[in-house]
Design a protein around this motif. Structure first.
Motif, PDB file in Angstrom:
ATOM      1  N   HIS A  38       0.825  -1.218   0.000  1.00  0.00           N
ATOM      2  CA  HIS A  38       0.000   0.000   0.000  1.00  0.00           C
ATOM      3  C   HIS A  38       0.862   1.272   0.000  1.00  0.00           C
ATOM      4  CE1 HIS A  38      -3.208  -2.829   0.889  1.00  0.00           C
ATOM      5  NE2 HIS A  38      -2.551  -3.231   1.957  1.00  0.00           N
ATOM      6  N   ILE A  39       1.854   1.264  -0.893  1.00  0.00           N
ATOM      7  CA  ILE A  39       2.798   2.381  -0.978  1.00  0.00           C
ATOM      8  C   ILE A  39       2.625   3.089  -2.317  1.00  0.00           C
ATOM      9  CG2 ILE A  39       5.267   2.941  -1.189  1.00  0.00           C
ATOM     10  CD1 ILE A  39       5.756   0.619   0.809  1.00  0.00           C
ATOM     11  N   LYS A  40       2.609   4.417  -2.273  1.00  0.00           N
ATOM     12  CA  LYS A  40       2.500   5.231  -3.471  1.00  0.00           C
ATOM     13  C   LYS A  40       3.836   5.904  -3.773  1.00  0.00           C
ATOM     14  CE  LYS A  40      -2.422   6.164  -2.700  1.00  0.00           C
ATOM     15  NZ  LYS A  40      -3.460   7.210  -2.487  1.00  0.00           N
ATOM     16  N   ASN A  41       4.011   6.305  -5.022  1.00  0.00           N
ATOM     17  CA  ASN A  41       5.265   6.941  -5.424  1.00  0.00           C
ATOM     18  C   ASN A  41       5.472   8.244  -4.653  1.00  0.00           C
ATOM     19  OD1 ASN A  41       7.556   6.656  -7.128  1.00  0.00           O
ATOM     20  ND2 ASN A  41       6.805   8.315  -8.422  1.00  0.00           N
ATOM     21  N   ASN A  42       6.712   8.457  -4.179  1.00  0.00           N
ATOM     22  CA  ASN A  42       7.135   9.643  -3.413  1.00  0.00           C
ATOM     23  C   ASN A  42       6.564   9.685  -1.998  1.00  0.00           C
ATOM     24  OD1 ASN A  42       8.692  10.741  -5.564  1.00  0.00           O
ATOM     25  ND2 ASN A  42       6.809  11.536  -6.501  1.00  0.00           N
ATOM     26  N   VAL A  71       8.031   6.370   3.604  1.00  0.00           N
ATOM     27  CA  VAL A  71       7.853   5.015   4.110  1.00  0.00           C
ATOM     28  C   VAL A  71       8.872   4.743   5.205  1.00  0.00           C
ATOM     29  CG1 VAL A  71       6.935   4.148   1.930  1.00  0.00           C
ATOM     30  CG2 VAL A  71       9.398   4.048   2.350  1.00  0.00           C
ATOM     31  N   GLN A  72       8.547   3.782   6.023  1.00  0.00           N
ATOM     32  CA  GLN A  72       9.450   3.356   7.088  1.00  0.00           C
ATOM     33  C   GLN A  72      10.006   1.990   6.735  1.00  0.00           C
ATOM     34  OE1 GLN A  72       7.774   2.603  11.063  1.00  0.00           O
ATOM     35  NE2 GLN A  72       9.520   3.712  11.907  1.00  0.00           N
ATOM     36  N   VAL A  88      14.511   3.534   9.381  1.00  0.00           N
ATOM     37  CA  VAL A  88      14.692   4.835   8.735  1.00  0.00           C
ATOM     38  C   VAL A  88      13.416   5.194   7.991  1.00  0.00           C
ATOM     39  CG1 VAL A  88      17.190   4.520   8.495  1.00  0.00           C
ATOM     40  CG2 VAL A  88      15.678   3.866   6.603  1.00  0.00           C
ATOM     41  N   THR A  89      13.240   6.482   7.738  1.00  0.00           N
ATOM     42  CA  THR A  89      12.090   6.976   6.987  1.00  0.00           C
ATOM     43  C   THR A  89      12.591   7.792   5.801  1.00  0.00           C
ATOM     44  OG1 THR A  89      10.718   7.059   8.978  1.00  0.00           O
ATOM     45  CG2 THR A  89       9.989   8.363   7.095  1.00  0.00           C
ATOM     46  N   LEU A  90      12.101   7.483   4.611  1.00  0.00           N
ATOM     47  CA  LEU A  90      12.536   8.161   3.389  1.00  0.00           C
ATOM     48  C   LEU A  90      11.485   7.990   2.306  1.00  0.00           C
ATOM     49  CD1 LEU A  90      15.398   6.057   1.682  1.00  0.00           C
ATOM     50  CD2 LEU A  90      13.679   5.130   3.253  1.00  0.00           C
ATOM     51  N   PRO A  91      11.567   8.762   1.209  1.00  0.00           N
ATOM     52  CA  PRO A  91      10.557   8.657   0.153  1.00  0.00           C
ATOM     53  C   PRO A  91      10.703   7.361  -0.646  1.00  0.00           C
ATOM     54  CG  PRO A  91      11.732  10.762   0.049  1.00  0.00           C
ATOM     55  CD  PRO A  91      12.494   9.876   0.972  1.00  0.00           C
ATOM     56  N   ALA A  92       9.588   6.852  -1.113  1.00  0.00           N
ATOM     57  CA  ALA A  92       9.580   5.666  -1.979  1.00  0.00           C
ATOM     58  C   ALA A  92       9.676   6.100  -3.431  1.00  0.00           C
ATOM     59  CB  ALA A  92       8.311   4.859  -1.759  1.00  0.00           C
ATOM     60  N   ALA A  94      28.152  -8.354   5.403  1.00  0.00           N
ATOM     61  CA  ALA A  94      27.217  -8.652   4.311  1.00  0.00           C
ATOM     62  C   ALA A  94      26.222  -7.502   4.207  1.00  0.00           C
ATOM     63  CB  ALA A  94      26.504  -9.974   4.573  1.00  0.00           C
ATOM     64  N   PHE A  95      26.513  -6.557   3.315  1.00  0.00           N
ATOM     65  CA  PHE A  95      25.675  -5.377   3.169  1.00  0.00           C
ATOM     66  C   PHE A  95      24.454  -5.637   2.293  1.00  0.00           C
ATOM     67  CE2 PHE A  95      29.867  -3.532   4.082  1.00  0.00           C
ATOM     68  CZ  PHE A  95      29.548  -2.622   5.078  1.00  0.00           C
ATOM     69  N   ASN A  96      24.481  -6.689   1.511  1.00  0.00           N
ATOM     70  CA  ASN A  96      23.389  -6.964   0.576  1.00  0.00           C
ATOM     71  C   ASN A  96      22.605  -8.182   1.015  1.00  0.00           C
ATOM     72  OD1 ASN A  96      23.857  -4.895  -1.452  1.00  0.00           O
ATOM     73  ND2 ASN A  96      25.767  -5.960  -1.866  1.00  0.00           N
ATOM     74  N   GLY A  97      21.294  -8.130   0.818  1.00  0.00           N
ATOM     75  CA  GLY A  97      20.432  -9.240   1.202  1.00  0.00           C
ATOM     76  C   GLY A  97      19.963  -9.155   2.639  1.00  0.00           C
ATOM     77  N   ILE A  98      19.842  -7.932   3.178  1.00  0.00           N
ATOM     78  CA  ILE A  98      19.396  -7.740   4.567  1.00  0.00           C
ATOM     79  C   ILE A  98      17.865  -7.837   4.624  1.00  0.00           C
ATOM     80  CG2 ILE A  98      19.343  -6.139   6.520  1.00  0.00           C
ATOM     81  CD1 ILE A  98      22.123  -7.139   5.898  1.00  0.00           C
ATOM     82  N   PRO A  99      17.304  -8.731   5.445  1.00  0.00           N
ATOM     83  CA  PRO A  99      15.835  -8.814   5.565  1.00  0.00           C
ATOM     84  C   PRO A  99      15.266  -7.553   6.221  1.00  0.00           C
ATOM     85  CG  PRO A  99      16.913 -10.787   6.436  1.00  0.00           C
ATOM     86  CD  PRO A  99      17.978  -9.763   6.251  1.00  0.00           C
ATOM     87  N   VAL A 100      14.255  -6.971   5.595  1.00  0.00           N
ATOM     88  CA  VAL A 100      13.634  -5.756   6.123  1.00  0.00           C
ATOM     89  C   VAL A 100      12.122  -5.815   5.896  1.00  0.00           C
ATOM     90  CG1 VAL A 100      15.655  -4.275   5.777  1.00  0.00           C
ATOM     91  CG2 VAL A 100      13.977  -4.517   3.938  1.00  0.00           C
ATOM     92  N   THR A 101      11.421  -4.950   6.608  1.00  0.00           N
ATOM     93  CA  THR A 101      10.001  -4.732   6.350  1.00  0.00           C
ATOM     94  C   THR A 101       9.807  -3.281   5.923  1.00  0.00           C
ATOM     95  OG1 THR A 101       9.571  -4.141   8.666  1.00  0.00           O
ATOM     96  CG2 THR A 101       9.295  -6.463   8.046  1.00  0.00           C
ATOM     97  N   ILE A 102       8.715  -3.015   5.235  1.00  0.00           N
ATOM     98  CA  ILE A 102       8.440  -1.659   4.754  1.00  0.00           C
ATOM     99  C   ILE A 102       6.961  -1.365   4.912  1.00  0.00           C
ATOM    100  CG2 ILE A 102       8.067  -2.374   2.354  1.00  0.00           C
ATOM    101  CD1 ILE A 102       9.507   0.224   1.493  1.00  0.00           C
ATOM    102  N   SER A 103       6.653  -0.130   5.259  1.00  0.00           N
ATOM    103  CA  SER A 103       5.257   0.270   5.433  1.00  0.00           C
ATOM    104  C   SER A 103       5.167   1.786   5.291  1.00  0.00           C
ATOM    105  CB  SER A 103       4.735  -0.159   6.813  1.00  0.00           C
ATOM    106  OG  SER A 103       5.502   0.456   7.829  1.00  0.00           O
ATOM    107  N   PRO A 104       3.973   2.296   4.974  1.00  0.00           N
ATOM    108  CA  PRO A 104       3.815   3.751   4.938  1.00  0.00           C
ATOM    109  C   PRO A 104       4.183   4.362   6.282  1.00  0.00           C
ATOM    110  CG  PRO A 104       1.934   2.671   3.913  1.00  0.00           C
ATOM    111  CD  PRO A 104       2.745   1.585   4.556  1.00  0.00           C
ATOM    112  N   ALA A 105       4.868   5.501   6.254  1.00  0.00           N
ATOM    113  CA  ALA A 105       5.298   6.139   7.499  1.00  0.00           C
ATOM    114  C   ALA A 105       4.115   6.772   8.201  1.00  0.00           C
ATOM    115  CB  ALA A 105       6.343   7.203   7.193  1.00  0.00           C
ATOM    116  N   GLY A 106       4.114   6.586   9.552  1.00  0.00           N
ATOM    117  CA  GLY A 106       3.189   7.199  10.479  1.00  0.00           C
ATOM    118  C   GLY A 106       1.948   7.693   9.871  1.00  0.00           C
TER     119      GLY A 106
END
Length: 523
Positions: free
Chosen positions: A437-441, A444-445, A453-457, A511-523
């Motif tokens: 449920h993420i839109k461009n720009n 996201v967290q 971290v929080t930054l634009p998608a 190992a900087f690549n292949g880190i498991p993460v989650t993503i969601s719209p910020a606050g």
């Protein structure tokens, strides 16, 4: 232009990457691959070439040990066994192996992406194996070795590995250096051998090493810190003393490192354009002064050592005059007369003359690599390694990236380089954006085991499904730094998400690549 020249000659370029990079867009074929699973593709390629009888080591075969055992080593890594894991079809892997083995010349090349992952050591070994068994090692059109005018590879030096280990996690040294991932714990963990003082030289490990927030905290605990740097940045702000050396156009330059990695033998010297003031010092003058002041009875300072007397240009001149092109008259004086550099010719085959192994042979199957192969099977090919949950509940895998104008953190303090659109974004595939449920720009967290971290998608199908990418070197939001332009374009640090415990156990590298993460719209 070099890539286009290959294609003009009838060559084919294949790029394997979780992201469709600028290089991939120029290639004849781009294959998405799941992060950190390059090792399976490389093993499958070797498997096909061996199984089909396509091994042709060429003129180096009399100097190679292990060819006969290679079939047993890659058993269990057929394309049909790995295809579902790496995300590349078995048919494509077979075709790739066929094309590589039957090309008049070919080269398999891998750098940071295949090195900074949990099987980075095996990947670099297998790249060499692939080039060797197809006759593309030390041959024109294949993987070759430069012969630099200032040559640092003349004296035989056996690799030094695992002679001692880190205090906390028992990770191996390599040529006297420990993995950067142990730095924070070696500072924070009490006991004999605890690091209590630190010297940093022109680096910014708070932004460039895994779990940067932990290292940020560790530097704050040091009893003393010295930085040799021109910036007050995320790392040097912790220093008790900063010694800024002469820099940029004040310094003469000859590239020692990259001439050893060049695609053609060249030499170029750039004199300093401006004189330094009486109060300034060059890097080497600072190092000598520190060495003299830190000398002990056990480690005395030898003022008569030529290395402690000669200027940099004098040392360079000695190396050039005693180097492989001395008969050509290569010297600092000659380079000064050739401000655009001199061409010393194409790379030449160098083996077996430059084989510095004790027996002057190539051991195709070193024991440390063989001992690490079962880890590949247990990680990716065992029944317990297969995901048991739905695709939507699987964590995304984080990779880094570098932009042409922001390769490293110091480049963000130049207005010319940071102007324009925001480059500190998280790349996400359109299908993943829809799922989450993420839109461009949209802000996201992104969360990992060590931080958030929080930054634009930035939604783009240039990144494969199941993978996201955040660029390296940003995160200029720490208090106390004095880089005004960078602070105005702070971004977030990729290494506030990377995990210092996520390593390649074989080498100890982060190992900087292949880190498991989650993503969601910020606050």
């Amino acid at each position: 232009s070099r890539l286009k020249a290959i294609q003009k000659r009838g060559g084919k370029i294949v790029v394997v990457d979780p992201r469709r990079t600028a290089t991939a867009r120029l290639a004849d074929q781009h294959l998405f691959i799941k992060p950190a699973q390059d090792v399976l593709l490389l093993l499958a390629l070797v498997h096909v070439i061996v199984a089909q009888g396509w091994v042709q080591a060429g003129r180096l075969e009399p100097f190679i040990d292990g060819l006969d055992q290679l079939e047993d080593v890659v058993d269990g890594f057929a394309p049909e066994q790995v295809a579902g894991v790496v995300g590349i079809s078995a048919e494509t892997i077979h075709q790739l192996a066929h094309d590589f083995a039957h090309a008049p010349s070919a080269v398999c090349y891998g750098r940071m992406g295949v090195s900074t992952q949990q099987f980075g050591g095996l990947c670099q070994w297998l790249i060499n194996v692939l080039n060797i068994i197809t006759g593309n090692f030390d041959e024109p059109g294949g993987a070759m070795f430069p012969l630099a005018a200032f040559n640092t590879t003349t004296a035989p030096r056996a690799g030094k590995f695992g002679r001692w280990h880190s205090r906390v996690r028992n990770l191996p040294e390599y040529f006297g250096e420990l993995p950067c991932a142990v730095m924070a714990e070696e500072i924070l963990t009490p006991g004999t051998g605890q690091i209590k003082a630190m010297v940093t030289i022109a680096g910014n490990p708070v932004l460039s090493t895994p779990n940067g927030r932990q290292l940020d905290n560790a530097f704050e605990q040091l009893d003393f810190m010295l930085a040799i740097d021109i910036y007050i940045n995320e790392t040097t702000r912790h220093a008790n003393i900063i010694l800024p050396p002469a820099t940029g156009l004040e310094v003469e330059h000859y590239d020692i490192a990259f001439h050893q990695l060049a695609v053609r033998n060249t030499a170029k010297y750039s004199p300093a354009l401006f004189e330094i003031s009486a109060e300034q010092r060059y890097d080497y003058q600072i190092y000598r002064a520190l060495a003299k002041r830190m000398a002990t009875a056990e480690r005395p300072y030898n003022a008569n050592d030529p290395r402690n007397q000669l200027s940099l240009s004098q040392m360079l001149d000695f190396g050039l005059r005693s180097g492989p092109y001395r008969k050509n008259g290569v010297s600092v004086a000659q380079l000064q007369q050739s401000p655009h550099g001199i061409d010393l010719g194409p790379l030449q085959s160098a083996l077996p003359d430059r084989l510095f192994t004790p027996d002057h042979r190539i051991n195709l199957l070193p024991d440390p690599f063989l001992a690490d192969l079962p880890r590949v099977k247990s990680t990716y090919l065992s029944p317990t390694s297969q995901p048991r949950t739905s695709a939507t509940s699987q964590p995304l895998l984080l990779i880094g990236r570098r932009d042409l104008r922001s390769n490293n953190s110091w480049m963000h303090n130049s207005q010319r380089l940071v102007k324009g659109k925001n480059r500190c974004t998280v790349l996400i595939n359109s299908a993943d954006a829809h799922t989450h449920h993420i839109k461009n720009n949209q802000l996201v967290q992104v969360t990992s085991a060590v931080g958030s971290v929080t930054l634009p998608a930035q939604i783009s199908d240039d990144i494969m499904q199941g993978v996201i990418s955040i660029p390296h070197g940003w995160g200029h939001d720490r208090a106390g730094i004095q880089m005004t332009t960078a602070q105005a374009h702070a971004g977030v640090s990729l290494n506030d998400l990377t995990d210092h415990t996520h390593l390649d156990p074989l080498t100890g590298n982060a190992a900087f690549n292949g880190i498991p993460v989650t993503i969601s719209p910020a606050g």
